[in-house]
Design a protein around this motif. Structure first.
Motif, PDB file in Angstrom:
ATOM      1  N   ASP A 162       0.845  -1.187   0.000  1.00  0.00           N
ATOM      2  CA  ASP A 162       0.000   0.000   0.000  1.00  0.00           C
ATOM      3  C   ASP A 162       0.883   1.241   0.000  1.00  0.00           C
ATOM      4  O   ASP A 162       2.043   1.206   0.425  1.00  0.00           O
ATOM      5  N   ASN A 163       0.335   2.339  -0.478  1.00  0.00           N
ATOM      6  CA  ASN A 163       1.053   3.630  -0.469  1.00  0.00           C
ATOM      7  C   ASN A 163       2.384   3.542  -1.204  1.00  0.00           C
ATOM      8  O   ASN A 163       3.371   4.159  -0.780  1.00  0.00           O
ATOM      9  N   LEU A 164       2.430   2.796  -2.280  1.00  0.00           N
ATOM     10  CA  LEU A 164       3.657   2.742  -3.083  1.00  0.00           C
ATOM     11  C   LEU A 164       3.765   4.089  -3.784  1.00  0.00           C
ATOM     12  O   LEU A 164       3.035   4.393  -4.715  1.00  0.00           O
ATOM     13  N   ASN A 165       4.700   4.917  -3.317  1.00  0.00           N
ATOM     14  CA  ASN A 165       4.710   6.320  -3.708  1.00  0.00           C
ATOM     15  C   ASN A 165       5.545   6.583  -4.953  1.00  0.00           C
ATOM     16  O   ASN A 165       6.256   5.710  -5.456  1.00  0.00           O
ATOM     17  N   THR A 166       5.463   7.824  -5.419  1.00  0.00           N
ATOM     18  CA  THR A 166       6.152   8.191  -6.659  1.00  0.00           C
ATOM     19  C   THR A 166       7.662   8.125  -6.513  1.00  0.00           C
ATOM     20  O   THR A 166       8.363   7.898  -7.498  1.00  0.00           O
ATOM     21  N   ASP A 167       8.177   8.316  -5.300  1.00  0.00           N
ATOM     22  CA  ASP A 167       9.616   8.148  -5.097  1.00  0.00           C
ATOM     23  C   ASP A 167      10.014   6.694  -5.282  1.00  0.00           C
ATOM     24  O   ASP A 167      11.113   6.398  -5.738  1.00  0.00           O
ATOM     25  N   GLY A 168       9.141   5.784  -4.892  1.00  0.00           N
ATOM     26  CA  GLY A 168       9.416   4.373  -5.104  1.00  0.00           C
ATOM     27  C   GLY A 168       9.327   3.991  -6.567  1.00  0.00           C
ATOM     28  O   GLY A 168      10.095   3.160  -7.065  1.00  0.00           O
ATOM     29  N   ILE A 169       8.387   4.616  -7.283  1.00  0.00           N
ATOM     30  CA  ILE A 169       8.187   4.297  -8.698  1.00  0.00           C
ATOM     31  C   ILE A 169       9.268   4.938  -9.565  1.00  0.00           C
ATOM     32  O   ILE A 169       9.807   4.307 -10.480  1.00  0.00           O
ATOM     33  N   TYR A 170       9.585   6.202  -9.275  1.00  0.00           N
ATOM     34  CA  TYR A 170      10.581   6.923 -10.081  1.00  0.00           C
ATOM     35  C   TYR A 170      11.371   7.840  -9.157  1.00  0.00           C
ATOM     36  O   TYR A 170      10.861   8.865  -8.703  1.00  0.00           O
ATOM     37  N   PRO A 171      12.619   7.476  -8.839  1.00  0.00           N
ATOM     38  CA  PRO A 171      13.392   8.205  -7.823  1.00  0.00           C
ATOM     39  C   PRO A 171      13.551   9.687  -8.124  1.00  0.00           C
ATOM     40  O   PRO A 171      13.722  10.097  -9.277  1.00  0.00           O
ATOM     41  N   GLY A 172      13.520  10.484  -7.062  1.00  0.00           N
ATOM     42  CA  GLY A 172      13.629  11.925  -7.202  1.00  0.00           C
ATOM     43  C   GLY A 172      14.923  12.385  -7.842  1.00  0.00           C
ATOM     44  O   GLY A 172      14.960  13.431  -8.475  1.00  0.00           O
TER      45      GLY A 172
END
Length: 729
Positions: free
Chosen positions: A532-542
């Motif tokens: 749950d809450n797989l965030n955009t930082d996890g999907i595409y690093p900052g």
């Protein structure tokens, strides 16, 4: 019409009289004012899709890609040059020729089109919009950044958009928005001494941590609001983003009006004047120029608008949350999740050692925050082995903090100064968390890997707690915090009065028909990310977000890197084994990703979507989606389907201990067990085939024609281009 100089608002009467009789919340009333093309008599309510023409649209370092999108549309003229605002704030420490050239090209575009431009070093965009009056009470201001919720701290409606929306706004002055569901958050009681607005929002995120406000517009109410300063409110509104909301609005009250009255006086003092004992000479001198957006005339109109722009007594809310401020002690968020909040006294006893501390960002780096840290650090030194980084929210803030002596206090204690900007908060520049380190920060987001290495630990707290921790070398409160004045409770008191179910974007029930060319079926192997809450930082690093020359192929290679490093290679391997022969234009082949709830929460970066698409994932199924991610997905042609039932079945069958959050049963973060799936998005059907031959069908929401049309155009950018071409024909 309200007029205030060449750079002032045109086309929208700032405080129009409301004549509708259907009850509305204050947020719905503001959106009503900025909605365009409504049918006669239409009253804007939660759930409505509307075209909006916001007061302003802010872009920051991502202005470069927006320019590319704007040019790609074939647009040559900005629809309204007073609407956009450019603020360079994210990668301001980067002095490489490449970044400086990007910044120069953004400034050149601004000068060419007559757009307000704030260079690197002036400060963080959200703070600038507050200081310079672009965000203002009862106005709708959007930004291509997820923390535009912050404008609610002064009673405005701020909400995030994405880069494609920004390009569309430049070209046409408007974009689409679905009005979120309304949630009332009632604050009761009064804060104890030493408890701050940061503690309030950290505790709210940790207390109501079951997506109670996900994709909602929050209206803060109750007698507890009066005890919160405007700076506290800005902090709380800013972090309603992490709480899951799209808007977080405080009422305009005496505290707001006093804040603006002081702001007007300070701006008036910045102008030159000639003191004279001769009254006749004084009257012969013209009055100094007013600030174009923060001035006496606008403040006077604001005072008269309060009764108009308040929620109607019978306005509808999907939920009513109650939080008792008088039961709150200082809280700390984390590690690595805002959904975990711990009372400071409890955490302090563990003496969690830190190596880095941060007083940076638009959340808690205003003058009052710097003063609170300075009070703690006066005549003290930063602990050996700890690095304490500071950056003001803006150059105006830093100048005032310097004049008051607070800035020098921090430096004398051993703080390391960074330029006014985002820096470590977004994971850019010096001072990032390294592998194995623990840091405490006054920022807004502590997702894994955001502020440095994925194997670092990040906590969030108020400026005073951050400063005290930097002095002692472990997470603790300041010596001035008197336990005897704090409430004698372990946890704050909170409750929910009522809840109502709400529908999601693109998931309406009913029967739809496919537009010509839209696939009837999306089909491929199923990968399950039980999180749950797989965030955009996890999907595409900052760290890749502002490297504007990264190709789609490179995006595909780093997708999900912060969540599961082998993910990209796994998808590439599956794709290489898929048949290259077309199964007909009626079917779209690819890898189908399934994940948990609130998928894509976090920042507004579009690459979280484009990287998934580039990797060969045409469709994502989740329990629910973060609204900004879903907006990006719709704008870029990635199909999103919500299926809580499928997520439940996969969790029970393949997640460790039957729960999401710890990977699969074999410890893998991405589960690949040979399942295949066919998604008939227009029919609202998901068909899953299991390795043993088992088969199950799930009913889901259907995909309407508006989303189909955007997909066929390649996204919003293609849709706007098509519209421009049709208008020119």
């Amino acid at each position: 019409m309200f007029r205030y100089s060449a750079r002032r608002s045109r086309g929208v009467k700032l405080f129009a009289t409301q004549t509708t009789k259907i009850p509305q919340t204050v947020i719905e009333k503001v959106v009503q004012k900025y909605a365009v093309g409504l049918p006669a008599g239409k009253v804007v309510k939660a759930g409505d899709y509307v075209m909006i023409r916001p007061e302003h649209v802010m872009t920051h370092d991502n202005t470069g890609p927006v320019i590319s999108k704007f040019n790609g549309l074939g647009a040559t003229k900005v629809y309204s040059t007073r609407q956009p605002v450019f603020t360079l704030d994210h990668d301001v420490q980067n002095k490489s020729p490449k970044n400086l050239a990007k910044y120069a090209s953004i400034e050149q575009f601004a000068r060419k089109h007559g757009i307000d431009f704030y260079p690197a070093g002036r400060g963080i965009g959200h703070q600038i919009l507050i200081e310079e009056g672009y965000a203002f009470p009862y106005t709708l201001t959007v930004a291509s950044d997820s923390h535009s919720n912050m404008y609610g701290g002064i009673g405005g409606v701020g909400t995030p958009i994405v880069r494609t929306d920004a390009a569309a706004l430049w070209a046409t002055g408007q974009t689409w928005w679905q009005v979120p569901r309304m949630v009332k958050v009632e604050l009761r009681g009064k804060l104890a001494p030493g408890v701050t607005g940061k503690d309030v929002i950290v505790a709210l995120c940790g207390s109501f941590n079951k997506d109670e406000v996900l994709n909602a517009a929050i209206e803060f109410t109750g007698e507890g609001v009066k005890c919160l300063s405007v700076d506290d409110r800005l902090t709380i509104s800013n972090m309603t983003t992490e709480w899951g909301a799209l808007v977080g609005v405080f009422p305009v009250d005496e505290a707001t009006l006093d804040w603006y009255d002081r702001a007007v006086k300070e701006l008036e003092l910045r102008t030159f004047s000639i003191p004279s004992s001769d009254p006749s000479l004084a009257t012969s001198i013209p009055p100094p120029p007013e600030h174009p957006r923060i001035n006496r005339e606008r403040l006077s109109e604001l005072k008269t608008a309060i009764s108009t722009y308040s929620s109607d007594p019978t306005a509808q809310y999907s939920s009513h949350l109650i939080f008792d401020l008088s039961t709150l002690v200082p809280h700390v968020s984390g590690p690595n999740s805002v959904k975990i909040s711990t009372p400071l006294p409890e955490l302090e006893s563990s003496k969690v050692a830190i190596q880095k501390a941060y007083l940076v960002s638009c959340t808690n780096s205003r003058v009052s925050d710097i003063a609170a840290a300075a009070d703690v650090l006066k005549h003290r030194k930063i602990a050996p082995g700890v690095e304490f980084y500071i950056a003001a929210a803006s150059s105006v803030v830093q100048r005032e903090a310097e004049e008051l002596g607070h800035w020098d206090t921090l430096i004398s204690a051993g703080a390391k100064v960074l330029p006014a900007g985002c820096g470590p908060c977004i994971g850019l520049g010096v001072g990032l968390l390294e592998e194995g380190e623990t840091g405490i920060s006054a920022t807004n987001r502590n997702y894994k890997g955001r502020m440095g290495h994925p194997k670092a630990q990040a906590y969030l707290a108020s400026p005073a707690v951050v400063a005290a921790s930097a002095v002692k070398g472990y997470i603790c409160g300041p010596d001035s915090l008197d336990p005897n004045t704090l409430p004698k409770t372990d946890r704050p008191t909170f409750s929910i009065l009522n809840t109502e179910s709400t529908s999601s974007v693109g998931s309406s029930a009913g029967v739809e028909f496919p537009l010509p060319g839209f696939p009837s079926t999306f089909r491929g192997p199923l990968l399950f990310a039980p999180q749950d809450n797989l965030n955009t930082d996890g999907i595409y690093p900052g760290k890749y977000t502002y490297q504007d020359d990264i190709t789609l192929e490179k995006q595909a290679e780093v997708v999900m890197e912060n969540y599961d490093p082998p993910f990209a290679a796994l998808v590439a391997s599956i794709r290489s084994n898929q048949s290259s022969s077309s199964s007909g234009t009626d079917t779209k082949e690819g890898v189908i990703l399934v994940s948990g709830y609130n998928f894509g929460t976090g920042s507004s970066r579009e690459q979280a979507v484009t990287a998934l698409k580039a990797a060969g994932i045409p469709l994502v199924v989740a329990g629910s989606f973060g609204d900004i991610f879903k907006r990006n997905a719709i704008n870029n042609g990635l199909v999103c389907i919500e299926s809580p039932e499928l997520v439940k079945d996969l969790t029970e069958a393949y997640a460790k201990d039957g729960k999401r959050g710890a990977g699969g049963k074999d410890g893998e973060l991405t589960v690949n067990k040979g399942l295949n799936v066919s998604v008939k998005a227009v029919e609202g059907v998901v068909e899953t085939t299991y390795p043993d031959g088992g088969f199950k069908t799930y009913k889901v929401g259907v995909l309407g024609p508006s989303v189909q049309e955007l997909w066929l155009c390649g996204g919003l950018e293609g849709f706007v281009l098509k519209s421009i071409q049709q208008q020119a024909a």
